[in-house]
Design an enzyme around this catalytic site. Structure first.
Site, PDB file in Angstrom:
ATOM      1  N   ASP A   9       0.819  -1.214   0.000  1.00 26.51           N
ATOM      2  CA  ASP A   9       0.000   0.000   0.000  1.00 26.51           C
ATOM      3  C   ASP A   9       0.852   1.264   0.000  1.00 26.51           C
ATOM      4  O   ASP A   9       0.645   2.169  -0.811  1.00 26.51           O
ATOM      5  CB  ASP A   9      -0.942  -0.001   1.206  1.00 26.51           C
ATOM      6  CG  ASP A   9      -1.974  -1.108   1.145  1.00 26.51           C
ATOM      7  OD1 ASP A   9      -2.361  -1.491   0.024  1.00 26.51           O
ATOM      8  OD2 ASP A   9      -2.392  -1.598   2.206  1.00 26.51           O
ATOM      9  N   CYS A  22      -1.473   5.496  18.030  1.00 25.91           N
ATOM     10  CA  CYS A  22      -0.268   5.535  17.207  1.00 25.91           C
ATOM     11  C   CYS A  22      -0.445   6.452  16.007  1.00 25.91           C
ATOM     12  O   CYS A  22       0.462   7.216  15.655  1.00 25.91           O
ATOM     13  CB  CYS A  22       0.101   4.122  16.756  1.00 25.91           C
ATOM     14  SG  CYS A  22       1.671   4.017  15.872  1.00 25.91           S
ATOM     15  N   CYS A  25       1.573  -4.524  15.443  1.00 25.33           N
ATOM     16  CA  CYS A  25       2.949  -4.672  14.979  1.00 25.33           C
ATOM     17  C   CYS A  25       3.901  -5.068  16.097  1.00 25.33           C
ATOM     18  O   CYS A  25       4.977  -5.594  15.831  1.00 25.33           O
ATOM     19  CB  CYS A  25       3.422  -3.386  14.318  1.00 25.33           C
ATOM     20  SG  CYS A  25       3.527  -1.968  15.431  1.00 25.33           S
TER      21      CYS A  25
END
Length: 358
Positions: A13, A103, A201
């Site tokens: 992306d 985040c 993540c």
């Protein structure tokens, strides 16, 4: 043409976003933010991770292929303090966190915007699936759902400020994932067939319970599983290991399905009940961030999502002050969860959002 800072994770992306900006003739700089904690990102290397060494190398190679400058910045310490510590403390407090929301605002569109200023960039561009527009009369930056509902990420962007949205570009909001893959092949990008990265993540094996146990074992203790009347039905392994609405893993043979309905940190108990006990039509929302409007001065009607994968329910949002509101749904919703983000929509447009406190 503009000077644009591209957030490159090493995935397809962000790679396509960079290629599109270069193709449009912009002056482009690629940047990768190293965020994930080093003790977790390599646990399961076969799963793509936006913060892994492999991801950083893929981003660098795509930047080289596109002929653009590329930089890497290490924000691991900041990420640990602002995201991982928040994630842990929310679970310890009996709430279910939304780390991606925090985040995005504090790092991906906070630190990144400051870096863009340092590099004298006009805009930052990301591979998010959402659309940004300008209101023709007020000039406010508007956040809109992506055309592809299956990939829409507007929920995770609802905490962004007006300054962040005004300086952001998200070209993929007009495309499906299949179309993005086709563009990657057209540009002959090395990431064209790369798998999706995992959702969290910094929890490489997606086992947040193991993650919490490894980090703060001294702050997690077993206790009683009780019903709403306080009757002990079983034992739990630690309040942070449970979430409202959870059914599996309770270890109770009750003859009927039971669900977590409440987490009581002060008494170290997990409260369970029937499915009907999960239903509620009212919630309190705090730390509200408004996007489509400047202030909420009177009750409004909106479609309200109580989690990222929620389809949303029609509700009346009544302000208590500039940052708090009471949301009353037309129909009861299941498992409204303190700590989760809630987002208010008017059709495809994000009115704003906040955090469920109760």
């Amino acid at each position: 043409m503009s000077k644009i800072l591209i957030a490159m994770s090493g995935g397809v992306d962000s790679s396509v976003t960079a290629a599109m900006m270069v193709d449009a003739g912009h002056d482009v700089i690629g940047i990768t933010m190293r965020l994930g904690a080093p003790d977790t990102i390599e646990v399961e290397p076969e799963r793509p991770n936006c913060c892994s060494l492999e991801g950083i190398e893929d981003a660098r190679r795509v930047a080289t292929q596109l002929g653009i400058p590329f930089y890497g910045v290490n924000y691991e310490d900041i990420f640990r303090e602002q995201i991982i510590d928040y994630f842990v403390e929310e679970y310890l407090a009996g709430r279910t966190p939304s780390p991606c929301m925090v985040c995005n605002r504090e790092l991906k569109f906070g630190k990144l915007l400051a870096l863009a200023d340092t590099l004298e960039c006009d805009f930052i561009a990301t591979g998010h699936y959402a659309r940004i527009e300008r209101h023709p009369e007020t000039g406010r930056a508007l956040l809109r759902k992506a055309l592809n509902p299956e990939k829409d990420q507007s929920y995770f962007l609802a905490a962004l400020t007006q300054e962040q949205l005004r300086r952001a570009m998200m070209p993929l909001g007009e495309y499906t994932k299949a179309q993005v893959r086709d563009l990657a092949r057209k540009y002959q990008l090395r990431t064209a067939e790369k798998d999706e990265s995992q959702e969290l993540c910094f929890v490489a094996d997606t086992n947040y319970r193991r993650f919490l146990q490894d980090r703060v074992p001294e702050r997690i203790a077993g206790g009683d599983i009780v019903d709403k009347d306080g009757n002990v039905l079983g034992k739990h392994q630690g309040v942070p290991f449970y979430t409202v609405g959870q059914r599996r893993g309770l270890g109770i043979a009750a003859g009927k399905p039971l669900y977590v309905t409440q987490l009581n940190v002060s008494e170290n108990t997990v409260v369970v009940g029937d499915s009907e006990e999960l239903l509620a039509d009212t919630m309190h929302v705090e730390r509200i961030n408004l996007i489509a409007i400047d202030r909420l001065t009177a009750p409004i009607r909106a479609t309200v999502k109580i989690r990222s994968r929620d389809e949303g329910g029609i509700a009346t949002i009544s302000p208590l002050n500039d940052t708090e509101a009471v949301v009353k749904f037309d129909e009861p919703r299941r498992a409204i969860t303190p700590g989760q983000a809630t987002v208010f929509y008017d059709g495809d447009y994000v009115i704003g959002g906040g955090w469920i406190s109760s």
